[in-house]
Motif scaffolding. Structure first.
Motif, PDB file in Angstrom:
ATOM      1  N   VAL A  38       0.859  -1.186   0.000  1.00  0.00           N
ATOM      2  CA  VAL A  38       0.000   0.000   0.000  1.00  0.00           C
ATOM      3  C   VAL A  38       0.891   1.231   0.000  1.00  0.00           C
ATOM      4  O   VAL A  38       2.075   1.163   0.344  1.00  0.00           O
ATOM      5  CB  VAL A  38      -0.967   0.013   1.204  1.00  0.00           C
ATOM      6  N   GLY A  39       0.287   2.367  -0.392  1.00  0.00           N
ATOM      7  CA  GLY A  39       1.090   3.573  -0.569  1.00  0.00           C
ATOM      8  C   GLY A  39       1.493   4.259   0.717  1.00  0.00           C
ATOM      9  O   GLY A  39       2.564   4.869   0.797  1.00  0.00           O
ATOM     10  N   GLY A  40       0.664   4.179   1.753  1.00  0.00           N
ATOM     11  CA  GLY A  40       0.981   4.836   3.013  1.00  0.00           C
ATOM     12  C   GLY A  40      -0.268   5.046   3.852  1.00  0.00           C
ATOM     13  O   GLY A  40      -1.394   4.935   3.352  1.00  0.00           O
ATOM     14  N   VAL A  41      -0.057   5.349   5.142  1.00  0.00           N
ATOM     15  CA  VAL A  41      -1.173   5.493   6.081  1.00  0.00           C
ATOM     16  C   VAL A  41      -0.931   6.698   6.982  1.00  0.00           C
ATOM     17  O   VAL A  41       0.183   6.899   7.481  1.00  0.00           O
ATOM     18  CB  VAL A  41      -1.339   4.238   6.964  1.00  0.00           C
TER      19      VAL A  41
ATOM     20  N   LEU B 110      -3.204  16.375   4.837  1.00  0.00           N
ATOM     21  CA  LEU B 110      -3.164  16.525   3.378  1.00  0.00           C
ATOM     22  C   LEU B 110      -1.718  16.539   2.883  1.00  0.00           C
ATOM     23  O   LEU B 110      -1.379  15.869   1.895  1.00  0.00           O
ATOM     24  CB  LEU B 110      -3.877  17.813   2.975  1.00  0.00           C
ATOM     25  N   GLU B 111      -0.863  17.266   3.571  1.00  0.00           N
ATOM     26  CA  GLU B 111       0.550  17.344   3.174  1.00  0.00           C
ATOM     27  C   GLU B 111       1.213  15.973   3.192  1.00  0.00           C
ATOM     28  O   GLU B 111       1.981  15.627   2.282  1.00  0.00           O
ATOM     29  CB  GLU B 111       1.295  18.297   4.112  1.00  0.00           C
TER      30      GLU B 111
ATOM     31  N   LYS C 116       2.747  13.847   0.100  1.00  0.00           N
ATOM     32  CA  LYS C 116       4.157  13.449   0.186  1.00  0.00           C
ATOM     33  C   LYS C 116       4.309  11.952  -0.066  1.00  0.00           C
ATOM     34  O   LYS C 116       5.204  11.523  -0.807  1.00  0.00           O
ATOM     35  CB  LYS C 116       4.703  13.810   1.568  1.00  0.00           C
ATOM     36  N   PHE C 117       3.445  11.152   0.536  1.00  0.00           N
ATOM     37  CA  PHE C 117       3.491   9.703   0.320  1.00  0.00           C
ATOM     38  C   PHE C 117       3.260   9.351  -1.151  1.00  0.00           C
ATOM     39  O   PHE C 117       3.798   8.367  -1.659  1.00  0.00           O
ATOM     40  CB  PHE C 117       2.425   9.001   1.167  1.00  0.00           C
TER      41      PHE C 117
END
Length: 330
Positions: free
Chosen positions: A229-232, A322-323, A327-328
Motif C-alpha cells: 500500500v502507498g501509506g497510512v 493533506l501534506e 508526500k506519500f
C-alpha cells in the motif's frame, strides 16, 4: 679325411665368455627403465590426443548450438513476418468482401441494414477504446480510503474537507460508513473495509481517525505477503485509552486494546506511516505517540489543543494530513 666330395662341418670347441656377476640385475634395471620410458611416452601421447579431442568436441558443440540458435531466430522472425502478412491479407479480404456485399445490396432494403451494422461496429470500437483507456487510468489512479472512528460517520469533522482537497488533486476518495459504529467490532470492520477497498497496490492510501486507525492496521495486517500500500496517516490513533466512561465503553474497547497486532506484518506492506496527536486529547494518552514510533516506525507529530480532532473540538481542516498524503504519493 672325408671322401666323395661331401662337405665337412667343423665344430669348434665351446668358448667360455665370462659374464659379470650382476648381469641379471643390470638387465632387469634396463628393462624396467625402458618400460617406464615407453609408458611415459604413451601417457603423453594419450593426453595430447585426449585433450585435443575434447577441445575439438566442445568447439563443435558450441558451433552446433550457435547454428541452432540462429535457425531459431530466423524462424521467429519469419513467423512474425508471416503473422503480419496474414493479418494484412485477412483485413484486405474482409474489406473486399464487405465492398462486394455493399455493391450486391445497393438499392435494396438490406443495404440500410448493412449501414446500420457498420455504424454500430464503429461505435462499438470507439467505446472499446474509451473503456480500455479508462481502465488504464483507473488502475494507475491514486485511491484513498477515509475510515471514521467509534460512533463516527463519513461526514464527520474534517473528512469532507480532506475528500474535496484530494479529489481536486486527482485522487479517488472513498469514506465508507463502517458497520454498527456505536459498537464497533474488529472482525466486522476489517472485513467491511476489505470489501470496500478490493485490490490494493502502491497507489492505495489510508487515513484513519481514532478507532479507524486500529481498523486500518488490522486490515493491512491481513493482506497477502506480496501486497503493498502507498501509506497510512493516523489521526488520534491509539494502543491505550483513558477516561472510558462506563462498563459498556470498556467492553467495546477491550478487544481493540487486547487483541494483538503483528506489527512486522503491517510494516511488510508499507514503510510510510504518519501519526498525529493532540496534547489535550481526553481519550488518547500522549504516550501513544511513542508507541506508534516504536511499533510502526511512524513519523509522529503532537499538535497543541486539538482535542480528539473531532467536530466538537472545532477541527474541520487538518492541513498536515493533506501534506503527508501528497508526500506519500510523490
Amino acid at each position: 679325411m672325408p671322401t666323395n666330395n661331401q662337405p665337412v662341418l667343423f665344430v669348434a670347441d665351446p668358448i667360455d665368455i665370462p659374464q659379470p656377476e650382476n648381469s641379471r640385475g643390470i638387465v632387469s634395471i634396463f628393462v624396467a627403465v625402458m618400460g617406464l620410458v615407453a609408458l611415459g611416452g604413451y601417457g603423453v601421447y594419450k593426453l595430447k590426443m585426449g585433450g585435443g579431442g575434447q577441445s575439438k568436441s566442445t568447439e563443435k558443440e558450441k558451433n552446433d548450438e550457435s547454428r541452432c540458435l540462429n535457425l531459431k531466430k530466423l524462424m521467429e522472425e519469419k513467423l512474425r513476418e508471416l503473422t503480419d502478412v496474414r493479418g494484412q491479407m485477412e483485413s484486405k479480404l474482409k474489406e473486399k468482401a464487405r465492398e462486394e456485399i455493399r455493391e450486391a445490396l445497393a438499392g435494396t432494403p438490406a443495404a440500410k441494414a448493412l449501414a446500420l451494422v457498420e455504424r454500430a461496429e464503429k461505435e462499438y470500437a470507439r467505446l472499446e477504446q474509451l473503456y480500455n483507456t479508462c481502465m488504464i487510468e483507473f488502475q494507475t489512479k491514486k485511491r484513498l480510503f477515509l475510515v471514521h472512528g467509534w460512533d463516527g460517520a463519513p461526514e464527520d469533522a474534517w473528512f469532507p474537507w480532506l475528500k474535496r482537497e484530494l479529489e481536486g488533486g486527482g485522487f479517488h476518495v472513498e469514506a465508507p460508513a463502517m458497520p454498527n459504529p456505536e459498537w464497533p467490532k474488529i472482525e466486522a470492520w476489517v472485513s467491511h473495509l476489505a470489501r470496500v477497498v478490493g485490490e490494493v497496490d502502491e497507489h492505495t492510501f489510508f487515513v484513519g481517525h481514532s478507532i479507524g486507525c486500529q481498523a486500518i492496521m488490522r486490515y493491512i495486517e491481513s493482506l497477502p505477503k506480496d501486497k503493498k500500500v502507498g501509506g497510512v496517516v493516523f489521526v488520534a490513533g491509539f494502543f491505550t485509552l483513558m477516561n472510558l466512561e462506563n462498563d459498556e465503553a470498556k467492553e467495546i474497547a477491550r478487544p481493540w486494546l487486547e487483541t494483538p497486532i503483528d506489527f512486522e506484518k503491517v510494516r511488510r506492506h508499507t514503510q510510510k506511516f504518519f501519526a498525529l496527536f493532540s496534547d489535550d486529547d481526553g481519550d488518547v494518552p500522549v504516550g501513544n505517540k511513542e508507541l506508534f514510533a516504536e511499533r510502526l516506525g511512524a513519523d509522529t507529530l503532537m499538535e497543541h489543543a486539538k482535542g480528539h480532532f473531532s467536530k466538537g473540538d472545532g477541527v474541520t481542516e487538518i492541513p498536515v494530513v493533506l501534506e503527508q498524503i501528497l508526500k506519500f504519493a510523490e
